[in-house]
Structure formats: C-alpha cells, structure tokens
Design an enzyme around this catalytic site. Sequence first.
Site, PDB file in Angstrom:
ATOM      1  CG  HIS A  56      -0.441   0.069   2.525  1.00 28.29           C
ATOM      2  ND1 HIS A  56       0.376  -0.898   3.050  1.00 28.29           N
ATOM      3  CD2 HIS A  56      -0.587   1.000   3.509  1.00 28.29           C
ATOM      4  CE1 HIS A  56       0.701  -0.571   4.291  1.00 28.29           C
ATOM      5  NE2 HIS A  56       0.136   0.584   4.596  1.00 28.29           N
ATOM      6  CG  HIS A  58      -0.079   4.365   4.730  1.00 24.46           C
ATOM      7  ND1 HIS A  58      -0.811   3.572   5.580  1.00 24.46           N
ATOM      8  CD2 HIS A  58      -0.938   5.334   4.285  1.00 24.46           C
ATOM      9  CE1 HIS A  58      -2.047   4.040   5.657  1.00 24.46           C
ATOM     10  NE2 HIS A  58      -2.152   5.097   4.877  1.00 24.46           N
ATOM     11  CG  ASP A  60       4.504   3.028   7.496  1.00 26.17           C
ATOM     12  OD1 ASP A  60       3.602   3.519   6.780  1.00 26.17           O
ATOM     13  OD2 ASP A  60       4.291   2.089   8.297  1.00 26.17           O
ATOM     14  CG  HIS A  61       4.008   0.062   4.293  1.00 19.00           C
ATOM     15  ND1 HIS A  61       4.000  -1.242   4.703  1.00 19.00           N
ATOM     16  CD2 HIS A  61       3.484   0.781   5.330  1.00 19.00           C
ATOM     17  CE1 HIS A  61       3.488  -1.324   5.928  1.00 19.00           C
ATOM     18  NE2 HIS A  61       3.168  -0.102   6.329  1.00 19.00           N
ATOM     19  CG  HIS A 114      -4.179   0.115   6.932  1.00 18.47           C
ATOM     20  ND1 HIS A 114      -4.120   0.736   8.153  1.00 18.47           N
ATOM     21  CD2 HIS A 114      -3.021   0.438   6.282  1.00 18.47           C
ATOM     22  CE1 HIS A 114      -2.971   1.413   8.241  1.00 18.47           C
ATOM     23  NE2 HIS A 114      -2.292   1.243   7.122  1.00 18.47           N
ATOM     24  CG  ASP A 133       0.381  -1.490   7.643  1.00 14.83           C
ATOM     25  OD1 ASP A 133       1.302  -2.314   7.809  1.00 14.83           O
ATOM     26  OD2 ASP A 133       0.550  -0.259   7.738  1.00 14.83           O
ATOM     27  CG  HIS A 171       3.731  -1.861  11.273  1.00 11.08           C
ATOM     28  ND1 HIS A 171       4.473  -0.738  11.516  1.00 11.08           N
ATOM     29  CD2 HIS A 171       2.970  -1.582  10.185  1.00 11.08           C
ATOM     30  CE1 HIS A 171       4.176   0.196  10.617  1.00 11.08           C
ATOM     31  NE2 HIS A 171       3.264  -0.294   9.794  1.00 11.08           N
TER      32      HIS A 171
HETATM   33 FE    FE Z   1       2.372   0.761   8.097  1.00  9.62          FE
HETATM   34 ZN    ZN Z   2      -0.184   1.601   6.544  1.00  5.66          ZN
END
Ligand code: FE
Ligand code: ZN
Length: 241
Positions: A56, A58, A60-61, A114, A133, A171
């Site tokens: 996805h 985001h 942090d990915h 999410h 996520d 995560h």
């Molecule tokens: Fe994440």
């Molecule tokens: Zn995420």
Amino acid sequence: MTVTASPVPILNDNYAWLLRESVTGATAIVDPADAQPIIEAIEKAGGRLDMILLTHHHADHIAGVDEVRARFNCPVVGAVADMHRLPKLDQAVKEGDTVRFGDVTAEVIETPGHTRGQINFFFPDGGILLSGDTLFSLGCGRLIEGTPAEMFDSLRKLKALPADTLVCCGHEYTESNARFALAVDPDNKALHEFVGKVEQLRAAGQPSVPSVLGDELKVNPFLLAPDVASFTAVRAKKDKF
Ligand code: FE
Ligand code: ZN
C-alpha cells in the site's frame, strides 16, 4: 518449499520482507521504506534483486522504493487502484491477478480496510502471505480509509488460506496487540501460550513474526470475531484501548 521470507527491520517498527525463490535464486523485497538497510540486506543475501512488491501507499511502506529501484534496476509491482499515489509501477495488479517470481507465482488478494487500495500477496508455493497492514500478529490494521464491513470481508479472504500459511506482516506490533487481546479474551489458553512465546522472542531481540495463520485463527481477536457486528465492536474497543 521454494519461497522463503525473512523480515528486514526498518524505521521504528516496520518490516520489509526479503523473499528468495530457491530454484532460480530470484529475490524480491516487499515494502522497502528505508533504502539503506534494505540495500545492505540485499547485498548480504547475494546482491541480486528481481522485484519490488508494494502492499500500500503509506510512506512507511514505500519511501525507499525509488532508491532501491535505481540501485538494482528492477520492476515494481503494486495495486492498480492506487497507481496515482504509489511510486511508478511496472506491473499494476488487482484481485485475482498473478505475479511471476522466479519459478513460482504470487496471487494478488485485494484487502481494503486500512487503505482503499491495499493488496496482499500469497505464494501458494512456500505458503507465504505478505499481509501488509491488513493482518498483524494478534491484530489488524486501523481503518483509515475503509469500513469495518470491508475489513471484515478482507480478513475473511485471508482466513480461508491454508492453516500453515506464514503471515508476514508490515509491523512489529505483536506485544502491544497482545495486551489488548489478553484484555478482551482473558480465558483463552492458546492466547496465553502464544503470548508467552512472543515475549520470549522479543526478549531475545528476535522478530515475533512471521506467525502461523492457524495459530492466529485461535488467538487473534479480530479473526475470532464471528460477524461484522462483533468485528466492529472489537475494532472500536481497540481504537480506544
Ligand atoms: Fe504501516
Ligand atoms: Zn499503513
């Protein structure tokens, strides 16, 4: 087993996943959000990268995608639904599509909840699920863009995978998820045993994941919710926990 997955810890509590297909030696990285440790991990594993997979959009990915792509010059695979907010894709996929990786294929599963365009990859060969996520060990993703009904349906698809599937999530949230799971399901003996093992792994500095889907089915409060109404209630409770 021809595909293996190992977690690469990045950022605060994220995991990128290094995939290796043993017949051809093909190597892929999932959600490379921090280029430097990922490039190091790839170099250590032989210096070959054939593919980048994205669950996805985001940061942090995806934050390291362009740098990793530039270094190894490999194709990037992600959701067609989120093309407008993902790095440039070489293969844009949707539900039911397959992705060729070395000698095997991954199945694409759309799991909105999410995020709207969230996808997961399942490798039947090796029994590996990249759950992004959507599904965490003892938890599930927060509903940032989707409804509880959408997330419940997404998790229903994942629950139908083989029980020995390895859940490779985005995560290291397991210990904090465990506190909530124990609070809502205090009499679950399997949960107490599961949490004991997680605590041992974390105390030894080891990742708590991947976990086994068949175990999650017995201990994860979001997978134990039998219907949308109870899922909605558990999710709401977790958001305030
Ligand atoms: Fe994440
Ligand atoms: Zn995420």
